[in-house]
Design a protein around this motif. Structure first.
Motif: not given
Length: 315
Positions: A215-240
């Motif tokens: 998360a800290a890396a994503a906040r600092a602009g790391d695209p791979v870290a941000a993409a992993s959180f994006e994937r997690a968010a989409r999974a959560l959104a689908a379940g919700i």
């Protein structure tokens, strides 16, 4: 039971916590041990006993009138057993019997950790006063609990709302539960970190490979870290969205360690929810952070215990 205490246990893949909780939800005294996640069942139960031993040594133990347990699941409240996906040494483990060996004749209530979190948030948090809500724990695993008709709904075995094992990717990775593409397999903290590492993200000089570091890396602009959180968010959104379509929840409350990533998680989650929650009766669904913090499992275990005891008919 307003002046009495509940001895609460919060059992997860990372820690086993205990506390004496009063009728206002305040923690009087507490104890904590790391979960020996890969140890045999006896060693895990020994850690639970250590927590109970510390609690029972407190001066206020004489005021305890019941024991509430919120455990990673699945649980079987009727049988008093647990089979947490993230604690392989416990399969159909007789947790309630083990606790009773220490607590004697005190009544013991067992619910899933997501149900406990829902009880805490409905009592004192973001779901307070809500008629229908989904409350989620996103941490080492992903659990959930439901508020339906203005009351926490645990279900016959104490597992209702266990969103972590809804499949959102039919051809996805195998999950330890035996299914494929579960929300937990994509959105839990360890899986966020695993995916980032597999994608080429590398930790800093300290070598921290946790989801918090991603998360800290994503906040600092790391695209791979941000993409992993994006994937997690989409999974959560689908379940919700699937849960909302089924039972018409009005709010989804998300807590647990991964939720502390803040907008790194919540911004893509809200965007993705707009793609999945498209039916007219779910379009107004709100997603908000939990308010009861790191003590939610303990407060919720106590709340669920009190609710269930008060709902029992008098003898």
């Amino acid at each position: 039971m307003q002046t009495d205490l509940v001895a609460a246990l919060d059992i997860g893949g990372t820690k086993i916590a205990g506390a004496l909780v009063d009728g206002a939800g305040a923690l009087i005294t507490g104890a904590r041990r790391p979960t020996p996640q890969q140890a045999d069942g006896g060693r895990v139960m020994a850690a639970v006993r250590e927590v109970l031993t510390e609690l029972s040594a407190a001066p206020d133990w004489s005021r305890v009138r019941a024991v509430g347990i919120g455990s990673a699941g699945p649980v079987d409240a009727q049988a008093g057993t647990v089979s947490p996906v993230n604690i392989p040494g416990w399969r159909d483990h007789p947790l309630v019997d083990g606790v009773r060996e220490h607590t004697g004749s005190l009544p013991v209530t067992l619910v899933g950790d997501g149900v406990a979190m829902a009880a805490a948030e409905h009592w004192q948090g973001a779901a307070q006063g809500r008629t229908a809500a989904l409350c989620m724990v996103v941490s080492t695993g992903v659990g959930g609990g439901l508020v339906l008709g203005g009351q926490v709904y645990a279900g016959p075995t104490g597992n209702s709302g266990h969103i972590g094992h809804i499949s959102v990717d039919l051809d996805g990775d195998p999950c330890p539960c035996g299914a494929r593409g579960c929300v937990e397999r994509i959105a839990s903290g360890p899986n966020i970190a695993r995916r980032a590492l597999d994608g080429g993200w590398r930790p800093g000089p300290g070598g921290d490979t946790s989801a918090a570091a991603v998360a800290a890396a994503a906040r600092a602009g790391d695209p791979v870290a941000a993409a992993s959180f994006e994937r997690a968010a989409r999974a959560l959104a689908a379940g919700i969205a699937a849960t909302a379509a089924l039972v018409e929840i009005e709010i989804a409350v998300i807590g647990g360690g991964v939720a502390r990533a803040g907008e790194v998680l919540f911004a893509p989650l809200r965007r993705a929810l707009g793609e999945f929650a498209t039916l007219s009766y779910v379009q107004g669904l709100r997603v908000v952070p939990a308010q009861t913090g790191t003590d939610a499992g303990l407060v919720g275990a106590a709340a669920a215990c009190r609710d269930l005891l008060e709902a029992e008919p008098a003898p």
